[in-house]
Design a protein around this motif. Structure first.
Motif, mmCIF file in Angstrom:
data_model
loop_
_atom_site.group_PDB
_atom_site.id
_atom_site.type_symbol
_atom_site.label_atom_id
_atom_site.label_comp_id
_atom_site.label_asym_id
_atom_site.label_seq_id
_atom_site.Cartn_x
_atom_site.Cartn_y
_atom_site.Cartn_z
ATOM 1 N N ILE A 16 0.815 -1.216 0.000
ATOM 2 C CA ILE A 16 0.000 0.000 0.000
ATOM 3 C C ILE A 16 0.847 1.263 0.000
ATOM 4 O O ILE A 16 0.545 2.230 -0.712
ATOM 5 C CB ILE A 16 -0.999 -0.022 1.184
ATOM 6 N N VAL A 17 1.927 1.293 0.766
ATOM 7 C CA VAL A 17 2.785 2.481 0.788
ATOM 8 C C VAL A 17 3.487 2.650 -0.553
ATOM 9 O O VAL A 17 3.600 3.770 -1.081
ATOM 10 C CB VAL A 17 3.811 2.384 1.936
ATOM 11 N N GLN A 18 3.950 1.550 -1.129
ATOM 12 C CA GLN A 18 4.638 1.621 -2.410
ATOM 13 C C GLN A 18 3.700 2.092 -3.519
ATOM 14 O O GLN A 18 4.068 2.946 -4.339
ATOM 15 C CB GLN A 18 5.241 0.250 -2.738
ATOM 16 N N GLU A 19 2.490 1.551 -3.540
ATOM 17 C CA GLU A 19 1.529 1.977 -4.563
ATOM 18 C C GLU A 19 1.178 3.450 -4.400
ATOM 19 O O GLU A 19 1.107 4.200 -5.388
ATOM 20 C CB GLU A 19 0.257 1.119 -4.471
ATOM 21 N N ALA A 20 0.940 3.865 -3.166
ATOM 22 C CA ALA A 20 0.597 5.265 -2.923
ATOM 23 C C ALA A 20 1.743 6.187 -3.324
ATOM 24 O O ALA A 20 1.516 7.252 -3.910
ATOM 25 C CB ALA A 20 0.246 5.463 -1.450
ATOM 26 N N THR A 21 2.957 5.797 -3.030
ATOM 27 C CA THR A 21 4.119 6.624 -3.382
ATOM 28 C C THR A 21 4.200 6.842 -4.880
ATOM 29 O O THR A 21 4.414 7.974 -5.347
ATOM 30 C CB THR A 21 5.407 5.965 -2.865
#
Length: 331
Positions: A98-103
């Motif tokens: 989730i953090v990687q996709e959001a970034t």
């Protein structure tokens, strides 16, 4: 010379005069705004203990990012809520987490916005601790394993950098975490990515609303074996000194308001940028008092933030960032 020759009020007689001699200035450039992202669609979910702060699904995140950028805020701190938790927090270093996709999305929408990725395992482990855990065979107590945890934290930091994070912000308080992450980033080709270390992170009661927001409360025990004792100040300098030696680019004190003496000690001892984290509990107290009409929210918030800068903080992570940015613009 003394009174009546010395009159300190001469330099306080008007707003213009006070502006001329003001020692500490607060600007929007000082703020880092925390953001919570989660899986799902059409989600803008207010956090009950933090009025005005939301968890966003990725499809509704763009409007929030564009508002932040339009206010002149330069940076965000990104926290993610996974759809899967396990003992090793594997979702933390999933390339499609989730953090990687959001970034990746944020850097597409607002490439000039500095994305700081919180690098920890607590949101991603089923036990809620910041590292790997084993049960002591003698006492039966849960023990957080320092060195094996470093391997997972390095993997997390590299995956965040690969996704486009501008700053890695490890918050786990494992010994040696800065050295391990710095070495890992450098070997992976990210020697240009700075580390904002949660150098001085106390085992504080002020984190309650955050643990609600990030669903990261420990399922057993507490974090007192790896986060700092609130009674200790000299230890803070030892923690920060280790991180400087290991390659940190910025140093954080968390929480901020009850630890301004620690902010000042770090400012006087190190020449790196100092960051103060105005944490969730500090935010929630102000919002609750304002909702009851007990305080002037705008005046209290700006006074609180200026106190952090006066103590020596160069940057402030704060949930008040959007409101404060508007107030500083005269809105």
């Amino acid at each position: 010379m003394a009174f009546p020759i010395v009159r300190h009020r001469r330099l306080r007689q008007s707003a213009s005069m006070r502006n001329l001699v003001r020692e500490t200035v607060l600007t929007t450039n000082d703020f880092i705004y925390p953001i919570y992202v989660k899986y799902g669609t059409n989600i803008k979910e207010e956090i009950s203990s933090m009025p005005g702060v939301y968890r966003f699904s990725l499809d509704l995140l763009e409007a929030e990012i564009r508002e932040i950028a339009s206010l002149g805020i330069q940076s965000i701190m990104l926290f993610g809520l996974p759809d899967h938790k396990d003992a090793e927090g594997t979702s933390a270093y999933d390339p499609n987490g989730i953090v990687q996709e959001a970034t990746r999305l944020i850097k597409k929408w607002a490439p000039e916005l500095i994305v700081m990725a919180d690098t920890c395992l607590c949101q991603f482990t089923d036990h809620g601790h910041c590292g790997m855990v084993h049960l002591d065979e003698v006492t039966g107590a849960a023990v957080v394993d320092n060195d094996p945890s470093l391997t997972l934290l390095v993997r997390t930091a590299i995956s965040q950098a690969e996704a486009g994070a501008d700053v890695i912000a490890p918050s786990n308080m494992m010994d040696g975490f800065v050295s391990a992450i710095r070495e890992g980033l450098d070997e992976a080709g990210f020697s240009h990515v700075p580390i904002l270390s949660y150098s001085v992170k106390y085992a504080s009661a002020f984190y309650g609303p955050f643990r609600d927001a990030a669903k990261s409360a420990p399922q057993f025990g507490d974090r007192k074996t790896y986060q700092m004792d609130p009674a200790n100040a000299r230890e803070a300098l030892r923690e920060a000194d280790s991180d400087v030696f290991e390659g940190a680019d910025m140093l954080m004190v968390k929480p901020a308001l009850s630890y301004l003496d620690i902010v000042r000690q770090l400012r006087d001892s190190f020449d790196l940028p100092i960051v103060a984290y105005n944490v969730s509990g500090e935010y929630a107290m102000v919002k609750a008092a304002a909702a009851n009409g007990w305080i002037d929210e705008r005046a209290i918030v700006l006074e609180k933030l200026i106190s952090m800068k006066r103590a020596g903080a160069d940057l402030i992570i704060t949930y008040h960032a959007k409101d404060a940015s508007r107030w500083l613009r005269g809105e």
